[in-house]
Design an enzyme around this catalytic site. Structure first.
Site, PDB file in Angstrom:
ATOM      1  N   CYS A  12      37.888  38.473  44.502  1.00 28.10           N
ATOM      2  CA  CYS A  12      38.617  37.708  43.480  1.00 28.10           C
ATOM      3  C   CYS A  12      40.006  37.262  43.942  1.00 28.10           C
ATOM      4  O   CYS A  12      40.353  36.075  43.860  1.00 28.10           O
ATOM      5  CB  CYS A  12      38.684  38.490  42.169  1.00 28.10           C
ATOM      6  SG  CYS A  12      39.769  39.931  42.168  1.00 28.10           S
ATOM      7  N   HIS A  25      41.412  42.222  38.226  1.00 23.85           N
ATOM      8  CA  HIS A  25      40.651  40.985  38.400  1.00 23.85           C
ATOM      9  C   HIS A  25      41.526  39.772  38.120  1.00 23.85           C
ATOM     10  O   HIS A  25      42.313  39.761  37.173  1.00 23.85           O
ATOM     11  CB  HIS A  25      39.430  40.942  37.479  1.00 23.85           C
ATOM     12  CG  HIS A  25      38.527  39.787  37.790  1.00 23.85           C
ATOM     13  ND1 HIS A  25      37.766  39.726  38.930  1.00 23.85           N
ATOM     14  CD2 HIS A  25      38.293  38.624  37.119  1.00 23.85           C
ATOM     15  CE1 HIS A  25      37.085  38.591  38.954  1.00 23.85           C
ATOM     16  NE2 HIS A  25      37.396  37.900  37.865  1.00 23.85           N
ATOM     17  N   HIS A  71      36.340  31.652  39.389  1.00 20.95           N
ATOM     18  CA  HIS A  71      36.658  32.913  40.062  1.00 20.95           C
ATOM     19  C   HIS A  71      35.507  33.383  40.942  1.00 20.95           C
ATOM     20  O   HIS A  71      34.400  32.844  40.899  1.00 20.95           O
ATOM     21  CB  HIS A  71      36.999  34.000  39.030  1.00 20.95           C
ATOM     22  CG  HIS A  71      35.825  34.445  38.197  1.00 20.95           C
ATOM     23  ND1 HIS A  71      35.705  35.723  37.695  1.00 20.95           N
ATOM     24  CD2 HIS A  71      34.703  33.785  37.764  1.00 20.95           C
ATOM     25  CE1 HIS A  71      34.589  35.838  36.996  1.00 20.95           C
ATOM     26  NE2 HIS A  71      33.962  34.682  37.016  1.00 20.95           N
TER      27      HIS A  71
END
Length: 346
Positions: A259, A308, A320
């Site tokens: 991420c 995240h 993402h």
């Protein structure tokens, strides 16, 4: 005459205890044999457990990324210090050689200075500390010996710093190995659960994910959200170019990403250097508290520990790298699995 004794008989209480224990053991064995096996988890239960494992793996991945980044910085710092040590040692040798040449010249003429003799046979630090001997030296000799002393202290400090950095590097490498093992363990457990599903169940899960991703993409394309800045637009466009690229923990592009690897790579394409990990990325730029104030290209952070991060894509969607087994894609902020914490405008 030998005595013949009968063996001692067990007491009634002991017999009762042994009999009861044996009966209990038999009953437990029978129950275990007759007990029905635990029901196999259904598709939704497996997905829930797998999602939790992937979340834990991603958290460990960000910690792994942080340790990896720290290792790289330490290696660069150690290399610089080692270069400084080598340079300082060369300068110290040169200073000593110059004093040695002066002593050799005096020796040939038979007039070697006793102060130089003392220097050649002892530590100049100790020698210079004896103020009473300074009157035996010329100003030039005092200056030369003081340079040696200063260079020795500088060299000792550099070597101490290098030693501490090497210890820190060793600890970081240990942490890196532990985090890597933790990530791999979580991923293996998730894969084991997925392998317990039937082919039909696996197909259904994949179809659900693909359907959600298509819906997010349609929402993004139909949205009308402004872009934060020219560089945010460039970063977002770079990330869009990586749609469908696989997620790999610890990867920062260009053929795979995790991420924060995707967000740091995307902004690098826009000429902006941002930190490698999601936690560090959360400390830069201007914080955007409300989701309604987000613009395309803003960094968006999820979960209380900020493990995240993605790029805001507009209309409540993000772009993402989600997790192992998935690819770079659009997804609704409502389905990330953890709460939206805030955004950052770089």
């Amino acid at each position: 005459m030998a005595s013949h004794r009968l063996p001692k008989q067990p007491s009634r209480a002991r017999v009762t205890v042994l009999t009861t224990a044996a009966a209990a053991a038999v009953a437990l064995s029978a129950n275990a044999a007759n007990a029905a096996p635990s029901p196999k988890p259904n598709k939704d239960e497996v997905k829930s457990r797998v999602d939790r494992l992937y979340e834990e793996a991603e958290k460990a991945t960000e910690e792994y990324d942080g340790a990896k980044e720290k290792q790289g910085k330490l290696q660069q710092e150690i290399s610089t210090i080692q270069d400084d040590v080598a340079r300082s040692q060369a300068e110290l040798n040169e200073l000593r050689d110059s004093i040695g040449l002066a002593a050799a010249s005096q020796y040939r003429t038979g007039s070697i200075d006793p102060s130089v003799q003392l220097f050649l046979s002892s530590d100049p630090n100790d020698y210079l500390d004896r103020a009473s001997t300074l009157d035996q030296l010329s100003a030039q000799q005092v200056q030369a010996l003081k340079k040696v002393q200063a260079k020795q202290r500088e060299l000792a400090q550099q070597r101490t710093e290098a030693t501490e950095k090497l210890k820190d590097l060793a600890a970081t490498r240990t942490e890196l190995g532990q985090k890597k093992k933790e990530v791999q363990g979580k991923l293996a457990a998730a894969q084991k659960l997925l392998n317990s599903l039937t082919t039909r169940e696996k197909t259904a899960l994949t179809a659900e994910e693909n359907r959600a991703s298509r819906e997010s993409e349609r929402s993004v394309l139909g949205g009308n959200t402004g872009t934060a800045s020219g560089r945010a637009a460039a970063a977002y466009a770079a990330a869009q170019g990586k749609l469908g690229t696989p997620y790999v923990y610890g990867a920062s592009g260009p053929t795979s990403f995790d991420c924060s690897g995707l967000t740091s790579w995307a902004y690098a394409q826009a000429g902006v250097t941002i930190p490698r990990t999601s936690e560090a990325q959360a400390t830069i730029g201007t914080r955007i508290s409300s989701a309604s104030d987000l613009k395309v290209g803003d960094l968006v952070f999820f979960f209380n520990d900020l493990h995240h991060v993605g790029l805001y894509a507009g209309n409540g969607q993000i772009l993402h790298a989600p997790r192992t087994g998935a690819v770079v894609r659009y997804e609704s902020m409502d389905t990330i699995g953890g709460p939206f914490m805030f955004g950052v405008r770089v």
